[in-house]
Scaffold this active site. Structure first.
Site, PDB file in Angstrom:
ATOM      1  CG  ASP A  96      19.650   6.571 -18.616  1.00  0.00           C
ATOM      2  OD1 ASP A  96      18.957   7.606 -18.596  1.00  0.00           O
ATOM      3  OD2 ASP A  96      20.879   6.571 -18.842  1.00  0.00           O
ATOM      4  CE  LYS A 159      23.160   4.116 -20.456  1.00  0.00           C
ATOM      5  NZ  LYS A 159      22.740   4.357 -19.041  1.00  0.00           N
ATOM      6  CE  LYS A 189      24.207   7.687 -20.430  1.00  0.00           C
ATOM      7  NZ  LYS A 189      23.435   7.766 -19.158  1.00  0.00           N
TER       8      LYS A 189
END
Length: 237
Positions: A96, A159, A189
């Site tokens: 991430d 995300k 996400k």
């Protein structure tokens, strides 16, 4: 009852990256996180790259995610790429990364794309690359532009948040906008400030396909009450 309200505990757990990114986390804390993730049946754990490699119980199916350029994103792209590459060598299945937020807020989406592409090149598929856009600090147009840059750079997910920015974490509005922008081609996400089953279900209903949670047990424990409330509403009570 909505499709999200009908998610059972196991199904919701399988959307969760069980997360521990506190700078004061110890090796014992990480071991406890892994044990809890296995017990809860989460999809993965998400930990800082400096704690890798970690031992995941054989046969558990638990994946390992980590972060790079975290939490500010104000790192040279080459440093982010090297950090991500090292993390994968240390056993990470997913990375991430945090964007250069200043590039996004100034409308320089070519720079955003190049930053993401550098990390993508360093960690090619099958490693999953998620791009943290810090949605609470962006306008709607900036969210759209950043999501498009992430897709063009070859990311697998966008995300919402690091959970560390003072502007806040995930919102239903941001998740919905992100999901509409990537149109199912990328995952979404939702992460940052999701502490209840109700909030988690709202994010899934808005289009989240993964959830970043640190208080996973509390969220899952609250699911039964949310499902019962939804059932009562549907029955007219």
């Amino acid at each position: 009852m909505s499709s999200t309200a009908s998610l059972d505990r196991t199904e919701l757990a399988r959307l969760v990256d069980h997360t521990l990114l506190k700078p004061e986390a110890t090796a014992a804390d990480v071991a406890a996180l892994i044990a809890e993730a296995v017990a809860l049946g989460t999809y993965s754990i998400c930990v800082s790259p400096s704690v890798l490699p970690v031992e995941v119980p054989e046969g558990s199916g638990l994946l390992v995610a980590t972060v790079c350029g975290f939490p500010s994103g104000k790192h040279h792209s080459a440093i982010k790429a090297a950090e991500a590459s090292r993390a994968v060598r240390d056993g990470a299945d997913e990375v991430d990364m945090v964007i250069d937020l200043g590039a996004a807020t100034s409308g320089d989406f070519a720079k955003v794309q190049a930053d993401i592409a550098a990390v993508r090149e360093a960690v090619p598929h099958p490693t999953v690359l998620k791009v943290i856009i810090e949605s609470a600090a962006l306008t709607d147009d900036e969210i759209v532009g950043t999501c498009r840059a992430a897709e063009a750079a070859g990311a697998d997910f966008v995300k919402t948040s690091t959970g560390f920015h003072p502007a806040g974490g995930a919102s239903v509005h941001a998740v919905s906008l992100m999901a509409a922008t990537v149109g199912g081609r990328l995952g979404v996400k939702a992460s940052g400030g999701i502490r209840t089953a109700h909030a988690a279900l709202e994010m899934v209903a808005a289009g989240a396909t993964r959830l970043g949670l640190s208080g996973t047990a509390a969220v899952l424990d609250g699911l039964e009450g949310e499902t019962a409330a939804a059932s009562g509403s549907d029955s007219g009570y």
